[in-house]
Design a protein around this motif. Structure first.
Motif, PDB file in Angstrom:
ATOM      1  N   ASN A  35       0.931  -1.441   0.069  1.00 60.76           N
ATOM      2  CA  ASN A  35      -0.301   0.167  -0.224  1.00 60.76           C
ATOM      3  C   ASN A  35       0.825   1.131   0.300  1.00 60.76           C
ATOM      4  OD1 ASN A  35      -2.263  -1.390  -0.391  1.00 60.76           O
ATOM      5  ND2 ASN A  35      -2.763  -1.441   2.810  1.00 60.76           N
ATOM      6  N   SER A  36       2.138   1.004  -0.048  1.00 56.96           N
ATOM      7  CA  SER A  36       3.123   2.190  -0.273  1.00 56.96           C
ATOM      8  C   SER A  36       2.872   2.879  -1.448  1.00 56.96           C
ATOM      9  CB  SER A  36       4.417   2.109   0.353  1.00 56.96           C
ATOM     10  OG  SER A  36       4.339   1.119   2.060  1.00 56.96           O
ATOM     11  N   PHE A  37       2.793   4.576  -1.228  1.00 56.80           N
ATOM     12  CA  PHE A  37       2.965   5.288  -2.873  1.00 56.80           C
ATOM     13  C   PHE A  37       2.018   4.926  -3.546  1.00 56.80           C
ATOM     14  CE2 PHE A  37       7.480   4.844  -1.486  1.00 56.80           C
ATOM     15  CZ  PHE A  37       7.652   5.969  -0.961  1.00 56.80           C
ATOM     16  N   SER A  38       0.967   3.928  -3.210  1.00 56.40           N
ATOM     17  CA  SER A  38      -0.524   4.127  -4.043  1.00 56.40           C
ATOM     18  C   SER A  38      -0.666   5.188  -4.734  1.00 56.40           C
ATOM     19  CB  SER A  38      -1.024   2.480  -3.443  1.00 56.40           C
ATOM     20  OG  SER A  38      -1.497   3.652  -2.317  1.00 56.40           O
ATOM     21  N   PRO A  39      -1.322   6.396  -4.291  1.00 53.72           N
ATOM     22  CA  PRO A  39      -1.726   7.121  -4.538  1.00 53.72           C
ATOM     23  C   PRO A  39      -0.419   7.940  -6.086  1.00 53.72           C
ATOM     24  CG  PRO A  39      -1.721   7.917  -2.680  1.00 53.72           C
ATOM     25  CD  PRO A  39      -0.930   6.688  -2.594  1.00 53.72           C
ATOM     26  N   ALA A  45      -1.501   5.136 -13.969  1.00 54.65           N
ATOM     27  CA  ALA A  45      -2.370   4.095 -14.070  1.00 54.65           C
ATOM     28  C   ALA A  45      -3.153   5.065 -15.092  1.00 54.65           C
ATOM     29  CB  ALA A  45      -2.789   3.355 -13.389  1.00 54.65           C
ATOM     30  N   GLU A  46      -3.534   6.438 -14.587  1.00 54.14           N
ATOM     31  CA  GLU A  46      -4.592   6.797 -14.593  1.00 54.14           C
ATOM     32  C   GLU A  46      -4.668   7.419 -16.469  1.00 54.14           C
ATOM     33  OE1 GLU A  46      -7.037   9.867 -12.188  1.00 54.14           O
ATOM     34  OE2 GLU A  46      -7.161   8.531 -10.795  1.00 54.14           O
ATOM     35  N   VAL A  49       0.143   4.848 -18.234  1.00 56.91           N
ATOM     36  CA  VAL A  49       1.443   4.095 -17.331  1.00 56.91           C
ATOM     37  C   VAL A  49       1.308   3.006 -16.018  1.00 56.91           C
ATOM     38  CG1 VAL A  49       3.671   4.360 -16.548  1.00 56.91           C
ATOM     39  CG2 VAL A  49       2.525   6.221 -18.438  1.00 56.91           C
ATOM     40  N   VAL A  50       1.238   1.959 -16.621  1.00 55.89           N
ATOM     41  CA  VAL A  50       0.700   1.243 -15.717  1.00 55.89           C
ATOM     42  C   VAL A  50       1.764  -0.148 -15.087  1.00 55.89           C
ATOM     43  CG1 VAL A  50      -1.269   0.496 -16.573  1.00 55.89           C
ATOM     44  CG2 VAL A  50       0.067  -0.463 -17.513  1.00 55.89           C
ATOM     45  N   THR A  51       3.775   0.645 -15.662  1.00 55.73           N
ATOM     46  CA  THR A  51       4.421   0.021 -14.726  1.00 55.73           C
ATOM     47  C   THR A  51       5.817   1.030 -15.420  1.00 55.73           C
ATOM     48  OG1 THR A  51       5.991  -1.918 -15.212  1.00 55.73           O
ATOM     49  CG2 THR A  51       5.070  -1.205 -17.179  1.00 55.73           C
ATOM     50  N   GLY A  52       6.747   0.590 -14.673  1.00 57.57           N
ATOM     51  CA  GLY A  52       7.702   1.597 -14.581  1.00 57.57           C
ATOM     52  C   GLY A  52       7.440   2.543 -13.542  1.00 57.57           C
ATOM     53  N   GLN A 116       2.019  17.063 -21.972  1.00 60.51           N
ATOM     54  CA  GLN A 116       0.656  16.831 -21.549  1.00 60.51           C
ATOM     55  C   GLN A 116       0.587  15.387 -20.636  1.00 60.51           C
ATOM     56  OE1 GLN A 116      -0.936  16.801 -25.171  1.00 60.51           O
ATOM     57  NE2 GLN A 116      -1.891  18.806 -24.470  1.00 60.51           N
ATOM     58  N   GLN A 117       1.466  14.833 -21.027  1.00 60.33           N
ATOM     59  CA  GLN A 117       0.865  13.321 -19.920  1.00 60.33           C
ATOM     60  C   GLN A 117       1.687  13.611 -17.795  1.00 60.33           C
ATOM     61  OE1 GLN A 117       3.852   9.774 -20.512  1.00 60.33           O
ATOM     62  NE2 GLN A 117       2.460   8.670 -20.090  1.00 60.33           N
ATOM     63  N   TRP A 118       2.258  14.436 -18.133  1.00 60.39           N
ATOM     64  CA  TRP A 118       2.795  15.107 -16.541  1.00 60.39           C
ATOM     65  C   TRP A 118       1.684  15.726 -15.731  1.00 60.39           C
ATOM     66  CZ3 TRP A 118       5.831  13.856 -13.046  1.00 60.39           C
ATOM     67  CH2 TRP A 118       5.766  14.714 -12.181  1.00 60.39           C
ATOM     68  N   ARG A 119       1.096  16.518 -16.758  1.00 60.43           N
ATOM     69  CA  ARG A 119       0.392  17.142 -16.671  1.00 60.43           C
ATOM     70  C   ARG A 119      -1.412  16.694 -15.740  1.00 60.43           C
ATOM     71  NH1 ARG A 119       0.900  21.887 -20.742  1.00 60.43           N
ATOM     72  NH2 ARG A 119       2.423  24.174 -18.976  1.00 60.43           N
ATOM     73  N   ARG A 120      -0.836  15.753 -16.548  1.00 61.37           N
ATOM     74  CA  ARG A 120      -2.540  14.633 -16.737  1.00 61.37           C
ATOM     75  C   ARG A 120      -2.008  14.027 -15.508  1.00 61.37           C
ATOM     76  NH1 ARG A 120      -1.984  12.406 -21.949  1.00 61.37           N
ATOM     77  NH2 ARG A 120      -1.343  10.244 -20.931  1.00 61.37           N
ATOM     78  N   PHE A 121      -0.935  13.616 -15.323  1.00 64.92           N
ATOM     79  CA  PHE A 121      -0.420  12.441 -14.174  1.00 64.92           C
ATOM     80  C   PHE A 121      -0.790  13.704 -12.674  1.00 64.92           C
ATOM     81  CE2 PHE A 121       2.953  12.733 -10.684  1.00 64.92           C
ATOM     82  CZ  PHE A 121       2.837  11.286 -10.161  1.00 64.92           C
TER      83      PHE A 121
END
Length: 181
Positions: A35-39, A45-46, A49-52, A116-121
């Motif tokens: 559960n660490s760093f889950s946000p 993932a949103e 980016v699901v891995t890495g 753009q990906q950074w802003r969405r993150f």
């Protein structure tokens, strides 16, 4: 030292610890729980980016089972949780860098992060907070859960009693459990 989160083959490391311990030696280790760093994981993932980006951590059940499977005696895994509060994303990143927690994931992207990906993150991490002009939620308060697992187990001594195989008992358990038995 908090080394287990940075090790990619934790069972092999635990096996090495077991070999290095003296008989009846105590293993005490800390690891970050699942559960660490889950946000951070959820926000990545949103944006697809699901891995890495965040190293996978172990859950409490898997940690206990690994200790048992590797032959440790009397394994105990305990869990403590804390919520770390950061005033913004920059303070979180500075804290991670200060403790050497940069991205060590073997499948991490070696390329540059798109704006753009950074802003969405950042928006996903801030819970969809509106952009205040600072780059997509980068100034919103961030709460990061930290789950620390404490592993404790002993290296069995050669003379330590061992459990018998199921069904090899001399006295039938049902006879012992009968009233007046």
């Amino acid at each position: 030292a908090q080394v287990l989160p940075w090790v990619h083959d934790v069972p092999r490391l635990l096996l090495t610890f077991g070999r290095l311990l003296k008989p009846d030696g105590l293993l005490l280790a800390d690891a970050l729980g699942a559960n660490s760093f889950s946000p951070l994981t959820q926000a990545w993932a949103e944006v697809g980016v699901v891995t890495g980006r965040v190293l996978p951590q172990t859950d409490i059940l898997s940690a206990g089972m690994a200790l048992q499977k590797l032959g440790f005696a009397l394994p105990v895994v305990d869990r403590d949780t804390w919520d770390l509060h950061y005033t913004n994303l920059a303070t979180l990143w500075a804290d991670l860098r200060a403790c050497g927690a940069t991205n060590l994931h073997p499948q991490r992207s070696r390329g540059c992060q798109g704006q753009q990906q950074w802003r969405r993150f950042c928006q996903a991490l801030a819970g969809g907070a509106a952009d205040d002009g600072a780059g997509g939620g980068e100034t919103a308060e961030i709460i990061i859960p930290l789950e620390v697992l404490t592993l404790q187990a002993f290296r069995p001594a050669p003379g330590q009693p061992k459990a018998l195989k199921p069904g090899s008992g001399v006295v039938d358990l049902s006879a012992v459990l009968k009233p007046g038995g």
